[in-house]
Structure formats: structure tokens, C-alpha cells
Design a protein around this motif. Structure first.
Motif, short mmCIF file in Angstrom:
data_model
loop_
_atom_site.label_atom_id
_atom_site.label_comp_id
_atom_site.label_asym_id
_atom_site.label_seq_id
_atom_site.Cartn_x
_atom_site.Cartn_y
_atom_site.Cartn_z
N VAL A 62 13.43 -53.59 -27.36
CA VAL A 62 14.67 -53.65 -28.16
C VAL A 62 15.79 -52.92 -27.44
CG1 VAL A 62 15.76 -52.94 -30.31
CG2 VAL A 62 13.44 -53.90 -30.35
N GLY A 63 15.50 -51.71 -26.97
CA GLY A 63 16.53 -50.91 -26.32
C GLY A 63 17.04 -51.52 -25.03
N THR A 64 16.12 -52.00 -24.19
CA THR A 64 16.57 -52.56 -22.92
C THR A 64 17.27 -53.90 -23.09
OG1 THR A 64 14.34 -53.48 -22.58
CG2 THR A 64 14.84 -51.40 -21.51
N ALA A 65 16.92 -54.66 -24.13
CA ALA A 65 17.66 -55.89 -24.40
C ALA A 65 19.12 -55.56 -24.72
CB ALA A 65 17.02 -56.65 -25.56
N MET A 66 19.34 -54.49 -25.50
CA MET A 66 20.70 -54.05 -25.79
C MET A 66 21.43 -53.64 -24.51
SD MET A 66 20.24 -51.70 -29.22
CE MET A 66 19.62 -52.37 -30.77
N VAL A 67 20.75 -52.86 -23.68
CA VAL A 67 21.37 -52.41 -22.43
C VAL A 67 21.66 -53.61 -21.52
CG1 VAL A 67 21.14 -50.89 -20.44
CG2 VAL A 67 20.16 -50.20 -22.62
N GLY A 68 20.69 -54.54 -21.45
CA GLY A 68 20.89 -55.71 -20.60
C GLY A 68 22.07 -56.56 -21.02
N LEU A 69 22.22 -56.77 -22.33
CA LEU A 69 23.38 -57.54 -22.82
C LEU A 69 24.68 -56.81 -22.56
CD1 LEU A 69 22.05 -58.97 -26.20
CD2 LEU A 69 22.54 -60.25 -24.10
N SER A 70 24.66 -55.49 -22.67
CA SER A 70 25.89 -54.73 -22.42
C SER A 70 26.28 -54.74 -20.96
CB SER A 70 25.70 -53.28 -22.91
OG SER A 70 24.84 -52.56 -22.06
N ALA A 71 25.34 -55.09 -20.08
CA ALA A 71 25.64 -55.14 -18.64
C ALA A 71 26.37 -56.42 -18.25
CB ALA A 71 24.33 -55.03 -17.85
#
Length: 447
Positions: free
Chosen positions: A69-78
Motif C-alpha cells: 500500500v505504501g509503496t504504491a502511494m510513493v510510486g504514483l507520487s513519482a
């Protein structure tokens, strides 16, 4: 000092080179996912409430779910960073307006300084476990100098990680996994009671990188490379790191780690060839402090876009060393909770506005980008939702305040509720509402 062509421009006025592929991003984020703080923080994963230890299955499941969940958020923010070529805090000009973007920028600078000090502290403590005769202050200074040098040549540092450091980290992690699986006592008992706050903790570990993801993604060759490398590299590494931490806590003893978080380093150093392989992980930890100092630098450039980033990097490096030398770093879990509460809803607002409301078509990152104060409302609502739904303890007075708020409005927090997901959902829905109202007002104005 002449500027290197394939390095980050010295000011925001320069065009960012697009030199990082999926392997570069994967190596960077895999190294960031392996953290010495993650080893000591495994105790927060195992017993986030302080009185209800999780079963091994619950803890490892929380690590996987929270990381995804957390890395999906970070990935989209990139991705917006790749598409616009702008660092994270400059992207917020398009969301909030140039002047209003200074608010999250200042918050990010504060949190990055905190993270940088944490990293120098943990590097020094870990190095002291290997070389107990060397004073803590010496290791802080050595790590601080190396961090600052890496921050001045950030893209070169990323390429260095991919070519040399990542292999050493993989070998070291594999070695410790074999030793710990053999030596650790069986993890029996435990419940799923603290599963939701454990997931909150892991999401906070991941999502703390949201405010800096675009700082490196803007140098990616494509949005797909940035997203794939980030999510794949960080998720695998963080789950492995937390898993090793769980077994290290079992060997060191939860009581000892609770009293002194650095006690978790003892099993690493005591393992056969442990000092050698742990030294590799300690040296690698400088990529964490480097990433924090570099992102603090480009965050400051949102406020002062024509200042040479090398000057900022040097000043921030000195300041981070000073904090690590004089501040007692003891509130790691509470710090992560605050980070999650601030930046999870901010990410949700950015993602909805950029990807769903058409913001990507005319995202204005200019120094005169018009203010959009209405977008602060979903962010604030998400922040409130986080504290209403989270069960992760922080500071007694702060937790007591939100308990009183829940009582005042008649809200009962359920065991299954998750602060990060609650904040993201509320912020996303509120952003959609703001977008719908803004669209109606624009249509009415044209009539």
C-alpha cells in the motif's frame, strides 16, 4: 567546481537529465528499503500497541500489506515528477499554488532534517557496535561528510549504488537470513489484535518517502521505469528488512530492544562473519541520509530557486550533523505517525487532482502559479481522519486530545480501522467534491 552535464542542474532553472532506467531506480529504492532503523523498528511491527504482540503470521502479513500500500502511494507520487521534470515540492505549486506550496515545503524540510538526523544517529550507533572503541561523535562526523559528498553528486551516487552497493547488500541480507533462521527461537503465540496499527506503521515507513519520490523520478527515462523500479525494489527490500528485524528482535530479546533500540544490532555483529556483512549494511545506510539531505536541498530550492544546490547541501549536511550530535533521538514511532498523518492525505489530494481531475494536462509549476487554497481543505480533512481512525499510539497528550475529539462527536473507532487508509480515502473523496464544485462554478461563470 564545474557542473557535470549528466548531473542534477545546480538551480531549478536547468533542465533535468533523463538518465535513470528501471534498474537504477530499483537499486536506489531497494537500498532505501533496507534500513537499520527498520531492524530496530521491527519491535513496533511486532507489538504496535505495546501490550498485544502479533503472531509471526500477522506481523509478516502486515509487513507485506503495508509495504504494498505504501509503496504504491510513493510510486504514483513519482510519476508526475517524471512527466513534468520537477522535484516534489515544486510539483505542489500546481496543487496549492506557488506561495501556498511553501507550507508543505517547510513541513517537508522539517521532517527531512529529522530523518537525516535519525540516519546519522543510527549509522553511528551501528558502527559503534562493530568498533566499540570509537566515539559516537566520530562516526556522526564521518557519516555526515560522506552524506554531504553524495548529495552534491546525486545521480552519480545512484549509479554507484546500482553498480556496486546493491550486490553487497543482497549477499549480506541473504547471509543474515540463513543465520537468523537457524539461531532464532521459535516465534509462538501472539494475536492479530494489533494488525491494523502494524499496517499503519509499515505504511508510514514507506509513505515517508512520498515527499521526495519525484526528486529522483524526474530523472527517469519514463514514468513506467520510475514506478516499477520504486515499487518493486522498495517493497521487496522493506519486507526482507522487517522480516530480518523480527528474527533479530527474537534473538536479542524484545525487552532489551524496547529498552535500547540499538540492542537489535547485537545479533548481526555476533553472527559468523557478522561484523563484515553488517559493516556493508552500515556503509549502505548513508544512501538514506544522502537521500534526505538531497531532498531537503531541492525542497529549499522551491523557496529559493536560483540558489546553487551545492551550497544548500553543504549547509544542510552541517545542520543534520549538529542535530545528530545534540538531540536525543528516542521518538521514532511517534515521528512516523506524524509523518503518515501529514503526507498520506497530501498524496491522496495530489493523486486525485493530477490523475483524475485532469490536472496533468495543465499542471502549473511556475513561480507565479495561482493560489488554490481550496485544496488545503481535503488535506486538512484527511489529517483529521487519520487521527480519528488510527490506533497507533504516539504521545500521551496528543492521543488523549483525539480521544476527547472522538468522544465529543460520538465517533467510535473500530478495531479494523486503519489511519493511513482512512486519511487517504477521506482526502480523496473531499478532493473529488472540491473538483466537482469548482467545475460547477466555472460553468456557471461562463453562462
Amino acid at each position: 567546481m564545474a557542473h557535470v552535464v549528466d548531473e542534477v542542474p545546480l538551480t531549478l532553472e536547468g533542465a533535468p537529465p533523463k538518465t535513470l532506467g528501471v534498474l537504477d531506480q530499483g537499486a536506489l529504492w531497494a537500498n532505501l528499503g533496507v534500513s537499520l532503523l527498520g531492524f530496530s523498528g521491527a519491535l513496533l511491527l511486532l507489538d504496535p500497541l505495546g501490550n498485544a504482540p502479533l503472531s509471526l503470521a500477522a506481523a509478516l502479513t502486515a509487513a507485506v500489506v503495508g509495504s504494498l500500500v505504501g509503496t504504491a502511494m510513493v510510486g504514483l507520487s513519482a510519476i508526475p515528477g517524471t512527466q513534468t521534470g520537477q522535484p516534489a515540492m515544486v510539483l505542489l505549486r500546481g496543487l496549492f499554488g506557488a506561495k501556498v506550496s511553501y507550507v508543505p515545503t517547510v513541513l517537508n524540510i522539517i521532517q527531512m532534517l529529522g530523518w537525516g538526523a535519525f540516519e546519522l544517529w543510527v549509522i553511528a550507533k551501528a558502527a559503534s557496535a562493530i568498533f566499540p572503541g570509537v566515539p559516537y561523535q566520530v562516526w556522526v562526523l564521518v557519516a555526515g561528510v560522506l552524506t554531504t559528498v553524495l548529495s552534491i553528486w546525486p545521480l552519480g551516487s545512484v549509479r554507484l549504488l546500482r553498480r556496486y552497493v546493491t550486490v553487497g547488500v543482497i549477499v549480506s541480507m541473504a547471509w543474515f537470513a540463513v543465520v537468523f533462521l537457524r539461531d532464532a527461537p521459535a516465534h509462538t503465540g501472539g494475536t492479530w489484535t494489533g494488525f491494523a496499527p502494524a499496517v499503519d506503521y509499515v505504511i508510514a515507513l514507506s509513505v515517508s518517502w512520498v515527499p521526495m519520490a519525484a526528486d529522483f523520478a524526474r530523472h527517469s527515462r519514463s514514468g513506467r521505469a520510475a514506478f516499477t523500479g520504486l515499487v518493486g525494489g522498495y517493497t521487496l527490500a522493506q519486507v526482507a528488512c522487517l522480516g530480518l528485524g523480527v528474527y533479530a528482535v527474537a534473538i536479542a530479546g524484545a525487552g532489551a530492544v524496547n529498552a535500547d533500540g540499538t540492542a537489535v544490532f547485537t545479533p548481526f555483529v555476533a553472527a559468523p562473519l557478522g561484523a563484515l556483512f553488517f559493516a556493508i549494511l552500515v556503509l549502505r545506510e548513508t544512501d538514506q541520509s544522502f537521500a534526505n539531505v538531497y531532498s531537503t536541498t531541492v525542497s529549499l530550492q522551491n523557496l529559493m530557486p536560483r540558489v546553487d544546490r551545492r551550497v544548500f547541501s553543504t549547509v544542510i549536511g552541517v545542520l543534520t550533523v549538529t542535530i545528530a550530535l545534540v538531540v536525543d533521538v528516542t521518538s521514532y514511532g511517534a515521528f512516523l505517525g506524524v509523518i503518515g498523518a501529514v503526507f498520506v492525505p497530501m498524496f491522496a489530494v495530489l493523486a486525485v487532482d493530477y490523475f483524475l481531475l485532469g490536472g496533468s494536462r495543465n499542471w502549473d509549476t511556475g513561480e507565479d502559479a495561482p493560489a488554490r487554497p481550496a485544496m488545503l481543505a481535503p488535506w486538512a480533512l484527511g489529517f483529521v481522519a487519520y487521527w480519528l481512525t488510527t490506533s497507533s499510539p504516539t504521545m500521551a497528550w496528543w492521543d488523549g486530545f483525539w480521544a476527547a475529539v472522538r468522544d465529543a462527536i460520538g465517533f467510535t473507532r473500530q478495531p479494523w480501522m486503519n489511519g493511513a487508509l482512512g486519511a487517504a480515502l477521506v482526502a480523496a473523496l473531499a478532493t473529488l467534491l472540491v473538483g466537482a464544485l469548482s467545475g460547477r462554478l466555472r460553468r456557471a461563470a461562463r453562462r
